[in-house]
Design an enzyme around this catalytic site. Structure first.
Site, PDB file in Angstrom:
ATOM      1  N   SER A 100     -99.997 -19.553  82.565  1.00 49.26           N
ATOM      2  CA  SER A 100    -101.093 -20.464  82.231  1.00 49.26           C
ATOM      3  C   SER A 100    -101.453 -21.346  83.431  1.00 49.26           C
ATOM      4  O   SER A 100    -102.626 -21.581  83.709  1.00 49.26           O
ATOM      5  CB  SER A 100    -100.703 -21.317  81.031  1.00 49.26           C
ATOM      6  OG  SER A 100    -100.420 -20.479  79.945  1.00 49.26           O
TER       7      SER A 100
ATOM      8  N   LYS B 165     -93.923 -30.734  79.932  1.00 48.52           N
ATOM      9  CA  LYS B 165     -95.231 -30.337  80.470  1.00 48.52           C
ATOM     10  C   LYS B 165     -96.321 -31.296  80.050  1.00 48.52           C
ATOM     11  O   LYS B 165     -96.313 -31.802  78.939  1.00 48.52           O
ATOM     12  CB  LYS B 165     -95.596 -28.941  79.953  1.00 48.52           C
ATOM     13  CG  LYS B 165     -94.827 -27.828  80.597  1.00 48.52           C
ATOM     14  CD  LYS B 165     -95.315 -26.494  80.069  1.00 48.52           C
ATOM     15  CE  LYS B 165     -94.625 -25.348  80.762  1.00 48.52           C
ATOM     16  NZ  LYS B 165     -95.002 -24.048  80.149  1.00 48.52           N
TER      17      LYS B 165
ATOM     18  N   HIS C 231    -100.212 -12.975  76.885  1.00 48.39           N
ATOM     19  CA  HIS C 231     -99.778 -13.398  75.544  1.00 48.39           C
ATOM     20  C   HIS C 231    -100.363 -12.467  74.477  1.00 48.39           C
ATOM     21  O   HIS C 231     -99.681 -12.117  73.513  1.00 48.39           O
ATOM     22  CB  HIS C 231    -100.248 -14.834  75.244  1.00 48.39           C
ATOM     23  CG  HIS C 231     -99.623 -15.890  76.108  1.00 48.39           C
ATOM     24  ND1 HIS C 231    -100.366 -16.777  76.857  1.00 48.39           N
ATOM     25  CD2 HIS C 231     -98.325 -16.213  76.345  1.00 48.39           C
ATOM     26  CE1 HIS C 231     -99.557 -17.605  77.510  1.00 48.39           C
ATOM     27  NE2 HIS C 231     -98.312 -17.282  77.219  1.00 48.39           N
TER      28      HIS C 231
ATOM     29  N   ARG D  27     -91.343 -11.892  81.554  1.00 49.20           N
ATOM     30  CA  ARG D  27     -92.170 -11.288  82.610  1.00 49.20           C
ATOM     31  C   ARG D  27     -91.334 -10.767  83.754  1.00 49.20           C
ATOM     32  O   ARG D  27     -91.672  -9.804  84.396  1.00 49.20           O
ATOM     33  CB  ARG D  27     -93.179 -12.309  83.142  1.00 49.20           C
ATOM     34  CG  ARG D  27     -94.264 -12.666  82.149  1.00 49.20           C
ATOM     35  CD  ARG D  27     -94.945 -13.932  82.534  1.00 49.20           C
ATOM     36  NE  ARG D  27     -93.961 -15.012  82.601  1.00 49.20           N
ATOM     37  CZ  ARG D  27     -94.197 -16.202  83.102  1.00 49.20           C
ATOM     38  NH1 ARG D  27     -95.371 -16.486  83.597  1.00 49.20           N
ATOM     39  NH2 ARG D  27     -93.245 -17.123  83.110  1.00 49.20           N
TER      40      ARG D  27
HETATM   41  N1  COA Z   1     -98.185 -13.646  79.751  1.00 52.89           N
HETATM   42  C1  COA Z   1     -98.644 -14.682  80.432  1.00 52.89           C
HETATM   43  N2  COA Z   1     -97.970 -15.831  80.602  1.00 52.89           N
HETATM   44  C2  COA Z   1     -96.774 -15.904  80.034  1.00 52.89           C
HETATM   45  C3  COA Z   1     -96.223 -14.854  79.317  1.00 52.89           C
HETATM   46  C4  COA Z   1     -96.983 -13.682  79.174  1.00 52.89           C
HETATM   47  N3  COA Z   1     -96.526 -12.626  78.514  1.00 52.89           N
HETATM   48  N4  COA Z   1     -95.008 -15.217  78.887  1.00 52.89           N
HETATM   49  C5  COA Z   1     -94.817 -16.453  79.336  1.00 52.89           C
HETATM   50  N5  COA Z   1     -95.876 -16.864  80.035  1.00 52.89           N
HETATM   51  C6  COA Z   1     -96.033 -18.131  80.756  1.00 52.89           C
HETATM   52  C7  COA Z   1     -96.852 -19.149  80.050  1.00 52.89           C
HETATM   53  O1  COA Z   1     -98.213 -18.996  80.366  1.00 52.89           O
HETATM   54  C8  COA Z   1     -96.281 -20.431  80.592  1.00 52.89           C
HETATM   55  O2  COA Z   1     -96.891 -20.708  81.813  1.00 52.89           O
HETATM   56  P1  COA Z   1     -96.939 -22.213  82.388  1.00 52.89           P
HETATM   57  O3  COA Z   1     -95.517 -22.636  82.612  1.00 52.89           O
HETATM   58  O4  COA Z   1     -97.722 -22.073  83.614  1.00 52.89           O
HETATM   59  O5  COA Z   1     -97.610 -23.065  81.329  1.00 52.89           O
HETATM   60  C9  COA Z   1     -94.806 -20.079  80.845  1.00 52.89           C
HETATM   61  O6  COA Z   1     -94.767 -18.688  80.893  1.00 52.89           O
HETATM   62  C10 COA Z   1     -93.852 -20.452  79.753  1.00 52.89           C
HETATM   63  O7  COA Z   1     -94.552 -20.969  78.715  1.00 52.89           O
HETATM   64  P2  COA Z   1     -94.287 -20.854  77.185  1.00 52.89           P
HETATM   65  O8  COA Z   1     -93.943 -19.483  76.777  1.00 52.89           O
HETATM   66  O9  COA Z   1     -95.460 -21.457  76.542  1.00 52.89           O
HETATM   67  O10 COA Z   1     -93.002 -21.683  77.060  1.00 52.89           O
HETATM   68  P3  COA Z   1     -92.866 -23.223  77.223  1.00 52.89           P
HETATM   69  O11 COA Z   1     -91.631 -23.405  78.013  1.00 52.89           O
HETATM   70  O12 COA Z   1     -94.060 -23.912  77.705  1.00 52.89           O
HETATM   71  O13 COA Z   1     -92.659 -23.689  75.740  1.00 52.89           O
HETATM   72  C11 COA Z   1     -91.702 -23.777  73.587  1.00 52.89           C
HETATM   73  C12 COA Z   1     -91.594 -23.276  75.002  1.00 52.89           C
HETATM   74  C13 COA Z   1     -92.943 -24.584  73.318  1.00 52.89           C
HETATM   75  C14 COA Z   1     -91.713 -22.553  72.690  1.00 52.89           C
HETATM   76  C15 COA Z   1     -90.423 -24.600  73.347  1.00 52.89           C
HETATM   77  O14 COA Z   1     -90.406 -25.671  74.257  1.00 52.89           O
HETATM   78  C16 COA Z   1     -90.346 -25.108  71.935  1.00 52.89           C
HETATM   79  O15 COA Z   1     -90.001 -24.361  71.019  1.00 52.89           O
HETATM   80  N6  COA Z   1     -90.652 -26.417  71.739  1.00 52.89           N
HETATM   81  C17 COA Z   1     -90.628 -27.057  70.447  1.00 52.89           C
HETATM   82  C18 COA Z   1     -89.428 -27.971  70.348  1.00 52.89           C
HETATM   83  C19 COA Z   1     -88.168 -27.170  70.104  1.00 52.89           C
HETATM   84  O16 COA Z   1     -88.055 -26.414  69.170  1.00 52.89           O
HETATM   85  N7  COA Z   1     -87.156 -27.398  70.961  1.00 52.89           N
HETATM   86  C20 COA Z   1     -85.900 -26.710  70.794  1.00 52.89           C
HETATM   87  C21 COA Z   1     -85.621 -25.787  71.889  1.00 52.89           C
HETATM   88  S1  COA Z   1     -85.240 -26.693  73.363  1.00 52.89           S
END
Ligand code: COA
Length: 156
Positions: A128, A41, A17, A90
């Protein structure tokens, strides 16, 4: 001022990140790291703990703010005057998910666009939950996450 929002669960933030964040700062004057909720989650760290870890990990980076929201990411972006969201890719397997997330965000508000960065090779395998799994098996995670994350794990 060009402002972007980098949303995610950041549970916890990883070096992957941080890499994406640094590259986004080469394009945008300000990047807000936004802890947003993915309701599918179950969180490991509280929002307060995640904010604390990210603030510490980014204290030497100019142009970074850390915030959280319980609402929609694009609504937050609009409210703070950001024009873009930042996301990392990724592997091909991320694409499908990111494609539908981007489409949902576009449906909600098409004025906010999304910029994707390809993860670098060193962090393309990190997530994560992988960090959490490694830590619970006593594997050294210090090369994969900021120091503040290691400290928080030890504190918990
Ligand atoms: N390096 C390391 N890990 C990475 C990465 C990177 N460059 N890019 C992505 N990841 C990993 C994260 O660690 C995470 O791992 P995990 O699943 O083990 O926790 C995974 O990829 C994806 O996580 P993240 O990027 O945090 O996305 P998410 O799916 O958890 O969350 C939100 C996405 C929070 C941005 C999205 O749900 C959101 O905007 N929510 C708010 C409500 C909303 O607006 N909804 C409308 C859209 S449906």
């Amino acid at each position: 001022m060009k402002r972007a929002v980098y949303p995610g669960s950041f549970d916890p933030i990883t070096n992957g990140h941080i890499d994406i964040l640094k590259r986004a700062l080469e394009i945008f004057d300000e990047v807000i790291v936004l802890i947003a909720e993915n309701h599918e989650k179950k969180s490991r760290f509280t929002v307060k703990e995640r904010v604390e870890m990210i603030q510490d990990a980014t204290k030497d980076l100019e142009g970074v703010k850390v915030d959280s929201t319980e609402g929609l990411t694009v609504s937050y972006a609009k409210r703070v005057g950001a024009t873009h969201l930042i996301r990392g890719l990724r592997a091909v397997s991320d694409f499908e998910y990111e494609f539908s997330l981007a489409a949902a965000n576009h449906y909600i508000d098409e004025s906010i666009d999304i910029v994707f960065f390809m993860a670098n090779s060193e962090s393309s395998f990190i997530s994560s939950s992988m960090i959490d799994g490694l830590y619970s098996e006593n594997v050294d995670i210090s090369n994969l996450v900021p120091e503040s994350v290691v400290k928080m794990y030890k504190k918990k």
